[in-house]
Design an enzyme around this catalytic site. Sequence first.
Site, mmCIF file in Angstrom:
data_model
loop_
_atom_site.group_PDB
_atom_site.id
_atom_site.type_symbol
_atom_site.label_atom_id
_atom_site.label_comp_id
_atom_site.label_asym_id
_atom_site.label_seq_id
_atom_site.Cartn_x
_atom_site.Cartn_y
_atom_site.Cartn_z
ATOM 1 N N ASP A 100 0.840 -1.205 0.000
ATOM 2 C CA ASP A 100 0.000 0.000 0.000
ATOM 3 C C ASP A 100 0.871 1.250 0.000
ATOM 4 O O ASP A 100 2.088 1.187 0.187
ATOM 5 C CB ASP A 100 -0.973 -0.010 1.181
ATOM 6 C CG ASP A 100 -0.271 0.030 2.543
ATOM 7 O OD1 ASP A 100 0.454 1.022 2.806
ATOM 8 O OD2 ASP A 100 -0.443 -0.902 3.348
ATOM 9 N N HIS A 115 8.282 -5.441 -1.252
ATOM 10 C CA HIS A 115 7.355 -6.356 -1.934
ATOM 11 C C HIS A 115 6.585 -5.666 -3.055
ATOM 12 O O HIS A 115 5.576 -6.182 -3.527
ATOM 13 C CB HIS A 115 6.388 -6.981 -0.927
ATOM 14 C CG HIS A 115 7.041 -7.958 -0.011
ATOM 15 N ND1 HIS A 115 6.475 -8.372 1.182
ATOM 16 C CD2 HIS A 115 8.235 -8.605 -0.095
ATOM 17 C CE1 HIS A 115 7.287 -9.225 1.781
ATOM 18 N NE2 HIS A 115 8.354 -9.383 1.025
ATOM 19 N N CYS A 142 -0.083 -1.601 -22.728
ATOM 20 C CA CYS A 142 1.014 -0.901 -22.064
ATOM 21 C C CYS A 142 1.144 0.495 -22.666
ATOM 22 O O CYS A 142 1.156 0.629 -23.893
ATOM 23 C CB CYS A 142 2.315 -1.686 -22.246
ATOM 24 S SG CYS A 142 3.799 -0.783 -21.734
#
Length: 237
Positions: A100, A115, A142
């Site tokens: 987050d 992470h 993309c």
Amino acid sequence: MAAPERGNIVILTGAGISAESGLGTFRDKGGIWEKFDWQKLATPEAFAADPHSVHAFYNARRDNLLAAEPNDAHRALAALEMLWRGEERGDYLLVTQNIDDLHARGGSMEVLHMHGELLKSRCNFCGHLFEHEHAVSARTPCPACNKAGGLRPHVVWFGEMPLGLDTIYEALGGCDLFIAIGTSGTVYPAAGFVAEAKAAGAWTVELSLEPGEVSTLFDERHYGPATKLVPDWLGRF
């Protein structure tokens, strides 16, 4: 131990610091990996086999994150960083296992996301990494190479190497104070950071809702909600 006036600090945060902001933890009772099968949602193999389900899972988590707000624990860490950097008291490194962005929204200036980050996507075709708060699907192109089907969440899945380990281990090798906040101590290499810090002579502190699997390695341990523990303990500085 009295809070040091100077020295090098390394702080590790886990899911427990964001739980009171409404974000689920992973390994606790009732956590995310009790409700969902990580083998089907959080591995490169799962993404290759069923990108739709993987994207749906992370899209829902992204929506949850965007509705959340940083709490007093996030803000207390931002205040400590401002003090430490502003008065040049020593090196300061905040490492989070969380994907987050609540540390940043709480005021932290520099955060190492070992992470990855949920609000970023990257392309498996060209490697482009970019901020992305919207839903992603296998049909989303993309923005760099314009190919569809290659975008994935910028998160570290099971079987992948955490990010920034060289920076982390270098900081641990020279730290005077190591604080772990809201982390269960079950996931390596992060669970081994306390041993690295102790080997360097650091004072080690655990602030968590309950003891983790490596709690006995800490010099100082305090348990309770992060929104109370973290501001109270950091108030020593």
